[in-house]
Motif scaffolding. Structure first.
Motif, PDB file in Angstrom:
ATOM      1  N   GLN A 138      22.246 -28.673   9.948  1.00  0.00           N
ATOM      2  CA  GLN A 138      23.187 -28.160   9.014  1.00  0.00           C
ATOM      3  C   GLN A 138      23.167 -26.653   8.866  1.00  0.00           C
ATOM      4  O   GLN A 138      24.154 -25.979   8.699  1.00  0.00           O
ATOM      5  CB  GLN A 138      22.979 -28.917   7.853  1.00  0.00           C
ATOM      6  N   THR A 141      24.635 -24.938  11.893  1.00  0.00           N
ATOM      7  CA  THR A 141      25.981 -25.177  12.326  1.00  0.00           C
ATOM      8  C   THR A 141      26.872 -24.571  11.098  1.00  0.00           C
ATOM      9  O   THR A 141      27.937 -24.831  10.985  1.00  0.00           O
ATOM     10  CB  THR A 141      26.166 -26.609  12.564  1.00  0.00           C
ATOM     11  N   THR A 143      27.109 -25.740   8.073  1.00  0.00           N
ATOM     12  CA  THR A 143      27.433 -27.050   7.295  1.00  0.00           C
ATOM     13  C   THR A 143      26.593 -27.536   6.139  1.00  0.00           C
ATOM     14  O   THR A 143      26.791 -28.575   5.629  1.00  0.00           O
ATOM     15  CB  THR A 143      27.653 -28.210   8.076  1.00  0.00           C
ATOM     16  N   SER A 178      29.469 -32.271   5.049  1.00  0.00           N
ATOM     17  CA  SER A 178      30.864 -32.340   4.965  1.00  0.00           C
ATOM     18  C   SER A 178      32.063 -31.552   5.381  1.00  0.00           C
ATOM     19  O   SER A 178      33.189 -31.756   5.478  1.00  0.00           O
ATOM     20  CB  SER A 178      31.310 -32.914   3.381  1.00  0.00           C
ATOM     21  N   GLN A 179      31.535 -30.366   5.352  1.00  0.00           N
ATOM     22  CA  GLN A 179      32.636 -29.063   5.486  1.00  0.00           C
ATOM     23  C   GLN A 179      31.993 -27.979   6.432  1.00  0.00           C
ATOM     24  O   GLN A 179      30.661 -28.121   6.526  1.00  0.00           O
ATOM     25  CB  GLN A 179      33.206 -28.401   4.211  1.00  0.00           C
ATOM     26  N   TRP A 180      32.539 -27.094   6.543  1.00  0.00           N
ATOM     27  CA  TRP A 180      31.899 -25.892   7.413  1.00  0.00           C
ATOM     28  C   TRP A 180      32.242 -24.665   6.597  1.00  0.00           C
ATOM     29  O   TRP A 180      33.588 -24.298   6.266  1.00  0.00           O
ATOM     30  CB  TRP A 180      32.728 -25.549   8.721  1.00  0.00           C
ATOM     31  N   TYR A 292      30.128 -28.339  16.732  1.00  0.00           N
ATOM     32  CA  TYR A 292      30.207 -29.269  15.592  1.00  0.00           C
ATOM     33  C   TYR A 292      31.291 -29.346  14.691  1.00  0.00           C
ATOM     34  O   TYR A 292      32.411 -30.097  14.681  1.00  0.00           O
ATOM     35  CB  TYR A 292      28.564 -29.122  15.045  1.00  0.00           C
ATOM     36  N   GLN A 293      31.494 -28.311  13.997  1.00  0.00           N
ATOM     37  CA  GLN A 293      32.603 -27.986  13.221  1.00  0.00           C
ATOM     38  C   GLN A 293      33.189 -26.641  13.151  1.00  0.00           C
ATOM     39  O   GLN A 293      32.332 -25.696  13.583  1.00  0.00           O
ATOM     40  CB  GLN A 293      32.249 -28.341  11.593  1.00  0.00           C
ATOM     41  N   LYS A 294      34.693 -26.428  13.054  1.00  0.00           N
ATOM     42  CA  LYS A 294      35.149 -25.205  13.335  1.00  0.00           C
ATOM     43  C   LYS A 294      34.544 -24.640  14.603  1.00  0.00           C
ATOM     44  O   LYS A 294      34.364 -23.338  14.530  1.00  0.00           O
ATOM     45  CB  LYS A 294      34.784 -24.293  12.213  1.00  0.00           C
ATOM     46  N   SER A 295      34.282 -25.298  15.781  1.00  0.00           N
ATOM     47  CA  SER A 295      34.236 -24.589  16.857  1.00  0.00           C
ATOM     48  C   SER A 295      32.756 -23.929  16.988  1.00  0.00           C
ATOM     49  O   SER A 295      32.451 -22.843  17.752  1.00  0.00           O
ATOM     50  CB  SER A 295      35.014 -23.927  17.556  1.00  0.00           C
TER      51      SER A 295
END
Length: 552
Positions: A138, A141, A143, A178-180, A292-295
């Protein structure tokens, strides 16, 4: 050029501003598909020369494809005052491209089983309250939910202990995973984890595990302290014939999140190391390139074009901009290192990719415009409450900036129009008398925004105002007979902090380091004691603005 419709406005004087994007369907240079390398190299050099001559680029470039270097060259000035030029070996901070290197170190350590990516931070920070809720993955990434420090002096960075103590006193921004949210703080911690697992300072671990294996002999940490030839000077803005030097951050502000300096040739070696799995395995590389999140993967932004994956990272802070773009499938590498903050590397990258892929591309150009005409256009135009368009005339160039957005250089053509690289829209400046412009129409994203010219002033904001940050700014007035000096008298302040800002807008604001009277763009809050003051801003020098406070 888009049609310019005139009805009742025919008697009005106007200037039409169009974007490069608007003109792309009618390109200046049709591209030959599968152009030979020699021809391609010539076209790339011509494109970069045009970006430089129009003031859109200043720095060094390397472009390679299928293992062949097509272009490696410096453009513009390394130091404007000394007249030294950028070269292929000029050294620059790469800032956040450092994150790609830090991620590679973490993946190496995972391969050596010195850590695991799903490991909780509690192994390394057992006293940090949230450590058991987030993983190394995390952090990689963005996150984790950690406080997203952004070099605004809001978090102590002088030591690991000070940072962790600060973080322990703050709630997480969101539940980990849970978020980026882009987070320098997470990459600071990753650097400390590298130190804990290797027993080496981050810089020595970077040298041992990455720089030396890849023969990156022209790379290191702490650009500000670097004593070497070929070191670029960083500029807040740099246009042909005019520039303003930037104040660089100390290394503790950057660390494993943004502290590496390098050259375009060494950045190619980093690309080749990733491309040929010389520093991490194919399996780890696939993990790094998985969004993973937000590319965002492990230290890389992940995108695609024409069915091919693109992995990249950019960097930007005081005085410099950087961009590393890689297409693994075709072994393509684009390195753009610039020593000016006003350079939009994303626009340049798009032009290079169009050229490399055999598509039509636009070559920027500009013609000289009478300085009196530019000065007449320059000013502040209010588009709507809280949103303004700022036009500056800088060394026979116009620079446009909308509230909260990056500045854009306007390019004049022979028809009397202006173009803006990277902004999808156009503007019309309207004057009811020759040489006087009093309104603007901004056309963007199928919307039309109208604005009027206003006489904007500097003001004082802060917690030290009786009404706090939410209070109206204390208006400063221009001093009679002293251009560039603004004054406010009988200013009653409480214990707290202040900042100076223009037009009641944070787009242009000034602060100062503790104990200093020297002002910095977006600088730290200025601590003040309760009392009544006369406060003056002295902005005659763009490179050395200062403020003076005199207790009454």
């Amino acid at each position: 050029m888009a049609a310019h419709i005139r009805t009742a406005w025919q008697a009005l004087q106007s200037i039409c501003l169009l974007t490069l994007a608007t003109l792309l369907p009618q390109p200046a240079f049709p591209q030959q598909h599968d152009a030979p390398p020699g021809r391609l190299a010539e076209q790339l050099d011509g494109l970069m020369t045009a970006y430089t001559s129009t003031g859109l680029f200043n720095g060094s470039v390397l472009i390679s494809k299928a293992g062949e270097t097509l272009l490696v060259k410096g453009y513009g000035y390394s130091n404007l005052a000394a007249g030294t030029l950028n070269t292929a070996t000029t050294k620059y901070p790469v800032y956040s491209i450092t994150k790609s290197m830090t991620a590679a170190l973490i993946l190496q350590l995972a391969e050596r089983k010195l850590l695991t990516l799903d490991e909780r931070l509690s192994r390394f920070y057992p006293t940090y309250p949230a450590a058991d809720s987030m993983t190394i993955s995390q952090l990689l990434t963005h996150t984790s939910g950690l406080y997203p420090y952004n070099n605004d002096y809001s978090m102590p960075t002088d030591s690991e202990e000070a940072m962790v103590r600060f973080l322990a006193g703050r709630a997480l921004e969101f539940k980990p995973g849970s978020q980026w949210q882009y987070c320098n703080t997470g990459y600071y911690l990753l650097g400390f984890i590298v130190e804990k697992t290797t027993g080496l300072p981050y810089g020595k671990a970077l040298d041992s595990l990455l720089f030396r294996p890849l023969k990156m002999k022209a790379s290191g940490l702490d650009f500000r302290a670097l004593q070497a030839t070929g070191k670029a000077t960083g500029y807040r803005f740099l246009y042909p014939g005019s520039g303003s030097e930037a104040r660089l951050y100390p290394q503790e502000e950057l660390r494993s999140s943004g502290g590496v300096w390098s050259t375009v040739e060494d950045m190619l070696k980093f690309h080749e190391g990733m491309q040929h799995h010389r520093i991490i395995s194919p399996a780890s590389t696939r993990q790094a390139y998985t969004p993973y999140q937000k590319s965002y993967g492990y230290g890389w932004f992940i995108d695609s074009a024409d069915g091919r994956q693109i992995v990249s990272h950019s960097g930007g802070a005081a005085g410099f901009r950087s961009l590393l773009v890689r297409i693994p499938d075709s072994n393509t590498c684009i390195v753009l290192l610039a020593n000016a903050e006003n350079v939009d590397l994303a626009v340049i990258k798009d032009g290079i990719l169009r050229l490399l892929s055999g598509k039509d591309y636009e070559v920027p150009h500009s013609v000289e415009v009478d300085s009196a005409r530019l000065s007449a256009i320059a000013g502040t135009y209010r588009l709507e409450p809280g949103r303004s368009l700022y036009i500056k005339s800088i060394h026979r160039r116009l620079v446009a900036q909308v509230s909260g957005q990056q500045p854009a250089l306007l390019l004049a053509d022979s028809s009397g129009c202006f173009r803006v690289a990277g902004m999808n829209g156009h503007l019309e400046f309207i004057g009811r008398q020759p040489g006087l412009y009093d309104s603007v129409a901004l056309f963007r994203k199928d919307r039309r925004h109208l604005g009027v010219r206003v006489n904007a002033t500097w003001g004082i904001a802060g917690s030290a105002l009786p009404g706090g940050w939410s209070a109206p700014d204390i208006v400063m007035l221009p001093a009679n007979g002293q251009p560039g000096v603004w004054t406010a008298m009988n200013v009653r302040l409480l214990d707290g902090v202040i900042k100076f800002r223009f037009n009641n807008d944070w787009t242009f604001n000034l602060g100062a380091a503790p104990g200093s009277k020297m002002l910095e763009d977006d600088g730290p809050d200025i601590a003040v004691k309760a009392g009544t003051y006369t406060i003056s801003l002295h902005l005659q020098s763009s490179t050395n603005p200062v403020f003076i406070m005199r207790r009454e």
